[in-house]
Design an enzyme around this catalytic site. Structure first.
Site, PDB file in Angstrom:
ATOM      1  N   LYS A 216     -78.532  -2.055 -43.872  1.00 19.27           N
ATOM      2  CA  LYS A 216     -78.564  -0.893 -44.409  1.00 19.27           C
ATOM      3  C   LYS A 216     -80.348  -0.356 -44.795  1.00 19.27           C
ATOM      4  O   LYS A 216     -81.093  -1.341 -44.591  1.00 19.27           O
ATOM      5  CB  LYS A 216     -77.968  -0.624 -45.727  1.00 19.27           C
ATOM      6  CG  LYS A 216     -76.407  -0.227 -45.235  1.00 19.27           C
ATOM      7  CD  LYS A 216     -75.319  -0.016 -46.449  1.00 19.27           C
ATOM      8  CE  LYS A 216     -74.085   0.343 -45.834  1.00 19.27           C
ATOM      9  NZ  LYS A 216     -73.155   0.242 -46.839  1.00 19.27           N
ATOM     10  N   ARG A 256     -68.689  -7.281 -45.857  1.00 16.24           N
ATOM     11  CA  ARG A 256     -68.536  -6.295 -44.365  1.00 16.24           C
ATOM     12  C   ARG A 256     -69.832  -6.393 -43.600  1.00 16.24           C
ATOM     13  O   ARG A 256     -70.892  -5.703 -44.349  1.00 16.24           O
ATOM     14  CB  ARG A 256     -68.135  -4.823 -44.913  1.00 16.24           C
ATOM     15  CG  ARG A 256     -67.720  -3.820 -43.836  1.00 16.24           C
ATOM     16  CD  ARG A 256     -67.801  -2.438 -44.356  1.00 16.24           C
ATOM     17  NE  ARG A 256     -67.398  -1.548 -43.524  1.00 16.24           N
ATOM     18  CZ  ARG A 256     -68.386  -0.942 -42.747  1.00 16.24           C
ATOM     19  NH1 ARG A 256     -69.775  -1.094 -43.048  1.00 16.24           N
ATOM     20  NH2 ARG A 256     -68.197  -0.120 -41.657  1.00 16.24           N
TER      21      ARG A 256
HETATM   22  N1  PMM Z   1     -70.638   1.425 -45.428  1.00 13.15           N
HETATM   23  C1  PMM Z   1     -70.646   2.116 -44.179  1.00 13.15           C
HETATM   24  C2  PMM Z   1     -69.124   2.470 -43.665  1.00 13.15           C
HETATM   25  N2  PMM Z   1     -68.077   1.976 -44.451  1.00 13.15           N
HETATM   26  N3  PMM Z   1     -67.024   0.792 -45.969  1.00 13.15           N
HETATM   27  C3  PMM Z   1     -67.065  -0.105 -47.173  1.00 13.15           C
HETATM   28  N4  PMM Z   1     -65.920  -0.380 -47.637  1.00 13.15           N
HETATM   29  N5  PMM Z   1     -68.317  -0.360 -47.546  1.00 13.15           N
HETATM   30  C4  PMM Z   1     -69.594  -0.053 -46.998  1.00 13.15           C
HETATM   31  O1  PMM Z   1     -70.672  -0.500 -47.716  1.00 13.15           O
HETATM   32  C5  PMM Z   1     -69.498   0.819 -45.935  1.00 13.15           C
HETATM   33  C6  PMM Z   1     -68.351   1.185 -45.351  1.00 13.15           C
HETATM   34  C7  PMM Z   1     -71.915   2.601 -43.617  1.00 13.15           C
HETATM   35  O2  PMM Z   1     -71.955   2.476 -42.214  1.00 13.15           O
HETATM   36  P1  PMM Z   1     -71.693   1.118 -41.237  1.00 13.15           P
HETATM   37  O3  PMM Z   1     -70.039   1.207 -40.651  1.00 13.15           O
HETATM   38  O4  PMM Z   1     -72.524   1.635 -39.944  1.00 13.15           O
HETATM   39  O5  PMM Z   1     -72.121   0.004 -41.696  1.00 13.15           O
END
Ligand code: PMM
Length: 276
Positions: A216, A256
């Site tokens: 991020k 994640r």
């Molecule tokens: N971050 C992104 C997308 N989905 N879902 C959860 N539960 N937590 C997160 O921090 C999160 C998410 C940001 O985008 P990315 O898919 O490119 O990492």
């Protein structure tokens, strides 16, 4: 300790964005074949579940319609589910969640914590599936201006607790809930650091906690070069691993991440020390 969906701590969720514009892997896995290969590779590397998303949530991103989202995620979910892979769908829309669950996903990862779509709770309650409730204050286009907090840690905890209460009131089994502080979503860098420093406050609510710090922009900004330019997205892996270890040490249930192999290595080191 709760085991949502039967997955014990520490869980590794691999990110599979089937979008042309996600900030870190956007455009890489748009074709179904490329997405399938990458999903299978992350499972071979040790991911416990794969999170399939069809809408970019990068700051400022414009929305796609629900049909586009369904068309992106369903073929990938159907094929990976046929291989026996555990899948979550990363969506804020009940219609997309329903289609993904019908295609073989068994988790819903909702970055809006159930706030974006009033029908989501009923879909999840009917399916009886785990539901990740992430802290959210508004869609990506507007989220920057929503990043105002007195005490980010207690406000995120309280807002997420209300989402959990609403989910339970709608019939969702508390054992199926996972909370996520939503780093980068309506948060400035200092908010992300404060949340990382006080994960114990969210963990104390009593639900398993998932953390998504992977690649991020607050990491990119921390690692900016002398010219002030943020470190590029694909050079934030070591910093991501540092957040993974800190989060595991704080007691999160899962992380994640985009890069599964190095994460699983780090998890093994953490486990060996824990068990020594
Ligand atoms: N971050 C992104 C997308 N989905 N879902 C959860 N539960 N937590 C997160 O921090 C999160 C998410 C940001 O985008 P990315 O898919 O490119 O990492």
């Amino acid at each position: 300790m709760r085991r949502p969906g039967g997955i014990a701590r520490p869980a590794v969720m691999g990110v599979l964005n089937v979008t042309p514009d996600s900030f870190s892997d956007g455009g890489r896995y748009v074709s179904v074949d490329a997405a399938l290969d990458h999903g299978r590779q992350m499972v071979e590397q040790g991911a416990d579940l794969i999170d399939v998303g069809g809408e970019s949530t990068r700051p400022g991103a414009l929305r796609v319609d629900a049909d586009t989202e369904v068309k992106r995620v369903v073929p990938v979910i159907a094929d990976l589910a046929a291989d026996g892979i555990t899948l979550s769908v990363d969506t804020t829309r009940a219609q997309v969640a329903e289609a993904a669950l019908a295609a073989g996903a068994t988790w819903v990862n909702d970055v809006s914590g159930g706030l974006a779509d009033p029908n989501m709770a009923a879909v999840v309650a009917d399916a009886g599936c785990p539901w990740v409730l992430m802290h959210w204050r508004g869609h990506s286009r507007d989220m920057h201006k929503l990043a105002t907090y007195g005490d980010v840690v207690t406000e995120v905890r309280d807002e997420l607790s209300r989402c959990a209460d609403a989910a339970i009131a709608a019939g969702v089994d508390p054992d199926n809930l996972v909370l996520d502080p939503g780093l980068g979503f309506a948060k400035r860098a200092e908010h992300n650091w404060q949340l990382l420093a006080h994960l114990d406050v969210l963990i104390a609510v009593g639900f398993p906690v998932l953390l998504g710090a992977s690649r991020k922009s607050f990491l990119g900004r921390l690692l900016a070069g002398a010219d002030g330019q943020p470190r590029p997205v694909d050079e934030r892996e070591d910093a991501t691993l540092a957040t993974t270890i800190l989060a595991l040490q704080a007691g999160v249930w899962g992380i994640r991440v985009h890069e599964v192999l190095s994460t699983v290595d780090a998890v093994k080191v953490w486990q060996a020390v824990r068990d020594a």
